[in-house]
Motif scaffolding. Structure first.
Motif, short mmCIF file in Angstrom:
data_model
loop_
_atom_site.label_atom_id
_atom_site.label_comp_id
_atom_site.label_asym_id
_atom_site.label_seq_id
_atom_site.Cartn_x
_atom_site.Cartn_y
_atom_site.Cartn_z
N SER A 1 2.22 5.01 11.25
CA SER A 1 2.53 6.34 11.76
C SER A 1 2.95 7.25 10.61
O SER A 1 2.58 8.42 10.56
N PHE A 2 3.72 6.67 9.67
CA PHE A 2 4.19 7.45 8.54
C PHE A 2 3.01 7.91 7.68
O PHE A 2 2.97 9.05 7.22
N PHE A 3 2.04 7.02 7.49
CA PHE A 3 0.84 7.36 6.74
C PHE A 3 0.13 8.55 7.35
O PHE A 3 -0.49 9.34 6.67
N PHE A 4 0.17 8.65 8.63
CA PHE A 4 -0.50 9.76 9.30
C PHE A 4 0.37 11.01 9.30
O PHE A 4 -0.12 12.12 9.21
N SER B 1 -0.08 15.14 7.79
CA SER B 1 0.00 16.13 8.86
C SER B 1 0.95 17.25 8.47
O SER B 1 0.69 18.42 8.71
N ILE B 2 2.08 16.89 7.87
CA ILE B 2 3.06 17.89 7.47
C ILE B 2 2.53 18.74 6.32
O ILE B 2 2.67 19.95 6.30
N LEU B 3 1.92 18.07 5.36
CA LEU B 3 1.56 18.75 4.11
C LEU B 3 0.23 19.49 4.20
O LEU B 3 0.05 20.49 3.53
N THR C 1 4.31 15.77 16.94
CA THR C 1 3.52 14.77 16.21
C THR C 1 4.38 13.55 15.90
O THR C 1 4.00 12.41 16.18
N MET C 2 5.57 13.83 15.36
CA MET C 2 6.43 12.74 14.91
C MET C 2 6.89 11.87 16.08
O MET C 2 6.71 10.66 16.07
N THR C 3 7.44 12.48 17.11
CA THR C 3 8.03 11.67 18.18
C THR C 3 6.96 11.00 19.05
O THR C 3 7.12 9.85 19.43
N MET C 4 5.88 11.72 19.32
CA MET C 4 4.86 11.13 20.19
C MET C 4 4.23 9.90 19.53
O MET C 4 3.99 8.89 20.17
N ALA D 1 0.83 -1.20 0.00
CA ALA D 1 0.00 0.00 0.00
C ALA D 1 0.87 1.25 0.00
O ALA D 1 0.56 2.23 -0.69
N MET D 2 1.98 1.20 0.75
CA MET D 2 2.87 2.36 0.79
C MET D 2 3.43 2.65 -0.60
O MET D 2 3.54 3.80 -1.00
N ILE D 3 3.79 1.59 -1.30
CA ILE D 3 4.38 1.76 -2.62
C ILE D 3 3.41 2.49 -3.54
O ILE D 3 3.78 3.37 -4.30
N VAL D 4 2.14 2.16 -3.45
CA VAL D 4 1.14 2.74 -4.35
C VAL D 4 0.59 4.06 -3.81
O VAL D 4 0.46 5.04 -4.54
N ILE D 5 0.27 4.07 -2.54
CA ILE D 5 -0.49 5.21 -2.02
C ILE D 5 0.37 6.45 -1.80
O ILE D 5 -0.08 7.56 -2.06
N ILE D 6 1.61 6.27 -1.37
CA ILE D 6 2.40 7.46 -1.06
C ILE D 6 2.66 8.32 -2.29
O ILE D 6 2.42 9.53 -2.23
#
Lengths: 321, 384
Positions: free
Chosen positions: B304-307, B311-313, B201-204, B35-40
């Protein structure tokens, strides 16, 4: 059920009937009934994958039975599992304490979880009682197998449970540590703690007051050790006399009436269904090879091998409780 | 040497092949990585193509007009016509206008002074004030340029005839632009408070994202479940220690921001602390929820990366929030970072207080409670 159930339950630490559990359509436990008296050491014997762990997990509320039910210490294993957790000590098959905490910190954590007063002092006292006093500040992950197992036992007895569920506690532990461990279990039982312990060591099974042999999710035999052996209907012979044992073993193993042939140093132990057929065959074979043959008592091991090979006959007849 | 190489190569190829086949099989079974390969890439493409707009339009504007002349009304209409501003309200007091700017309800105030129309006709070159929220300078730069350009064009028709000579350069009135809260338009002023939000956001997420999966993987979860601990107790016990960690991170960024870039704390510190507490707890609960869903630590990291990416963008950290289309802003509103950025910029830079930020704080609180609720429901009390 309530009033009668309670009084009835009073005498039994575990009273489970027809427990079943399936995982994705595969039935792992197929109707296990179990009654364990308070203060008794009850052994759970069986090969890997026979359903011992699943049964123990159902008894302490970690798994919901797909069928059947029961009571532990008088509490329903499904509806009152929280009460069971308060009064039961469960030692998992895999080491399940925190390897990045010290012995003392692990025990203090467990003490706090159970709401014990003065957790740090209790942890230190328990550690000393278990012979872990010198290792109080050692990280649990760096302990050897035997010490890990002592720590795990300390952790699951810290809150004075009335019932201990020990899942293969001595797997991979050296003989000395195993003996010490069993001494501790007997000491706990003498204080009135009920112990259900699963194992696949025969010598450990013989240290239990009662045991159940589980195979493929069913209890094939249960009761005190000597009764299980007596009821098995087996006979055994001890054969000695030097050379020719190898040849004899091959010969006997090929006979339908012989169920197991075991070497014990210079002797050979042969077991099978008791009767004239077995006795005649063994005596004739020994005579031909000039070997000495005497009657021997069948062992628990003989019985279990008998069960495994003879399973269909046993299942139809005396299986279950 | 070359001979040896020639010997090793034929053996290397099947071994390499074995490795490649194994990796493909594992990848095929790992749905999340697939999913990461396609969705990101899709997500980035959509965001950069459609959602992110560096010259945002339709910025909320408050008009504070002390002049009722037709010329003043024409000007307001012309501002609206540019498409850069949407008029959110016509206010009558300076205090009300400032409050709207502080709480982020509007991003600019247009102040038309009394007698503007009269002075204009009299050729007195009256001043008009456009006060903008410069905490995010990128957001308003295009709009300010567009409104400035109006000065020479807007009254062309109205002043035809007797006042036509007024249209000659210079413009008939002067547009004064005030960059509020960040007069120099420094990006550090904008970035530093935002960084508090992003880093938290990232660390928590990562701290608690691994909390449950780690216990499951190490086999300690089974023992934990066999104790009388309740799911809520396990969750709160896992979250609590990291709240302190979050505040330490915040102190570091704020301290360094002040020393190195002169980023102020204009508003009340205690209000910022209260809202930051909610924000940290919201992110920790989200991480915890992820770890009740993920099957292992790697999956938890991927989730977490998906979220983290949206959040950043889409929160307004990297790109102007007002530049995004409605659907993207809707997604943005669901992210805790969006609300926290408004809070932290509002309090640190604009001197906003509790009342100004209560709505954003409430949004964070709701997010936290919903996520905690999901975690408690999702948490497996048994090993079934």
């Amino acid at each position: 059920m309530s009033a009668q159930g309670r009084t009835e339950a009073a005498g039994w630490a575990i009273d489970a009937h027809n427990l079943r559990k399936s995982f994705g359509g595969r039935e792992v436990v197929r109707g296990i009934s179990l009654k364990v008296r308070r203060g008794e050491i009850y052994g759970f014997l069986g090969p890997n994958g026979s359903g011992k762990t699943t049964t123990i997990r159902m008894l302490c509320g970690l798994l919901t039975p797909s069928g059947g039910g029961g009571r532990c210490l008088g509490y329903d294993i499904v509806r009152e599992s929280r009460m069971i957790r308060l009064h039961v000590g469960y030692m998992t098959q895999q080491f399940s304490l925190y390897s990045d905490l010290t012995v003392g910190e692990n025990l203090a954590f467990v003490a706090r979880v159970y709401g014990m007063a003065r957790p740090v002092e209790l942890a230190e006292r328990t550690a000393r009682e278990m012979g872990l006093g010198a290792r109080l500040n050692q990280l649990a992950g760096t302990l050897s197998g035997g010490w890990k197992q002592r720590l795990a036992l300390a952790a699951c007895t810290l809150h004075d449970p009335q019932l201990l569920l020990l899942d293969e506690p001595t797997a991979g532990v050296d003989p000395k540590a195993r003996r010490d461990f069993w001494d501790s279990i007997h000491a706990l039982a003498s204080r009135g703690v009920t112990v259900l312990v699963s194992t696949h060591y025969m010598d450990e099974a013989e240290r239990c007051h009662e045991l159940a042999y589980i195979y493929k999710g069913r209890i094939l035999a249960n009761g005190p050790v000597d009764r299980i052996v007596a009821q098995s209907g087996l006979a055994a012979f001890s054969i000695s006399g030097g050379r020719g044992l190898d040849d004899l073993a091959r010969h006997l193993a090929g006979l339908p009436q012989v169920e197991s042939v075991t070497f014990r140093g210079d002797e050979m132990h042969v077991a099978g269904r008791a009767g004239k057929a077995l006795a005649d065959a063994v005596h004739a074979a020994c005579k031909a090879r000039r070997l000495t043959c005497t009657a021997d008592a069948p062992t628990l091991e003989d019985v279990f091998i008998h069960f495994m090979e003879d399973r269909p006959k046993v299942c139809g007849g005396e299986a279950g409780a | 040497m070359s001979g040896r190489k020639g010997h090793a190569l034929p053996r290397l190829v099947p071994r390499l092949w074995a490795m490649i086949i194994k990796e493909f099989i594992q990848l095929k079974r790992d749905r999340l990585s697939l999913a990461m390969i396609v969705i990101i890439p899709l997500m980035e493409l959509l965001l950069f193509g459609y959602a992110i707009n560096m010259t945002p339009r339709h910025l909320p504007l408050a008009v504070l007009s002390a002049d009722t002349s037709a010329l003043a009304r024409d000007f307001v209409a012309a501002v609206k016509q540019t498409g850069y501003f949407d008029i959110r309200g016509e206010v009558t007091s300076e205090a009300r206008a400032k409050a709207m700017l502080r709480s982020g309800q509007v991003i600019a105030i247009l102040r038309i002074p009394p007698g503007f129309g009269r002075k204009l006709r009299a050729g007195m070159r009256p001043q008009m004030l456009l006060a903008t929220d410069a905490t995010d300078p990128v957001t308003t730069s295009g709009a300010v340029a567009a409104v400035s350009a109006l000065a020479t064009r807007v009254f062309r028709r109205a002043l035809r005839g007797p006042g036509a000579d007024l249209l000659a350069t210079p413009a008939p009135f002067e547009l004064v632009v005030h960059k509020r809260y960040n007069p120099a338009g420094k990006t550090a002023i904008n970035i530093v408070p935002g960084l508090i939000g992003v880093i938290l956001t990232m660390t928590m997420l990562v701290f608690t994202g691994l909390a449950v999966t780690r216990e499951v993987e190490r086999g300690t979860m089974e023992a934990l479940l066999a104790t009388p601990l309740r799911p809520v107790e396990i969750m709160l016990g896992k979250i609590a220690p990291y709240i302190i960690a979050g505040f330490i991170q915040m102190a570091i960024i704020m301290g360094a921001g002040r020393l190195l870039f002169g980023v102020p704390l204009a508003g009340p510190a205690q209000v910022l602390l209260v809202f930051t507490l909610i924000f940290i707890a919201a992110n920790l609960s989200l991480g915890y929820t992820i770890s009740t869903i993920a099957r292992n630590q790697l999956q938890a990291m991927q989730m977490s990366f998906f979220f983290f990416l949206p959040s950043i963008l889409m929160s307004g950290f990297m790109f102007p929030f007002h530049g995004m289309p409605v659907w993207a802003r809707f997604i943005g509103e669901l992210l805790p970072l969006t609300h926290y950025l408004r809070i932290v910029r509002g309090i640190m830079l604009k001197g906003a207080g509790f009342a100004d930020m209560a709505r954003e704080g409430f949004a964070l609180l709701i997010f936290m409670l919903v996520v905690m609720g999901i975690a408690v429901v999702r948490f497996r009390r048994t090993l079934d």
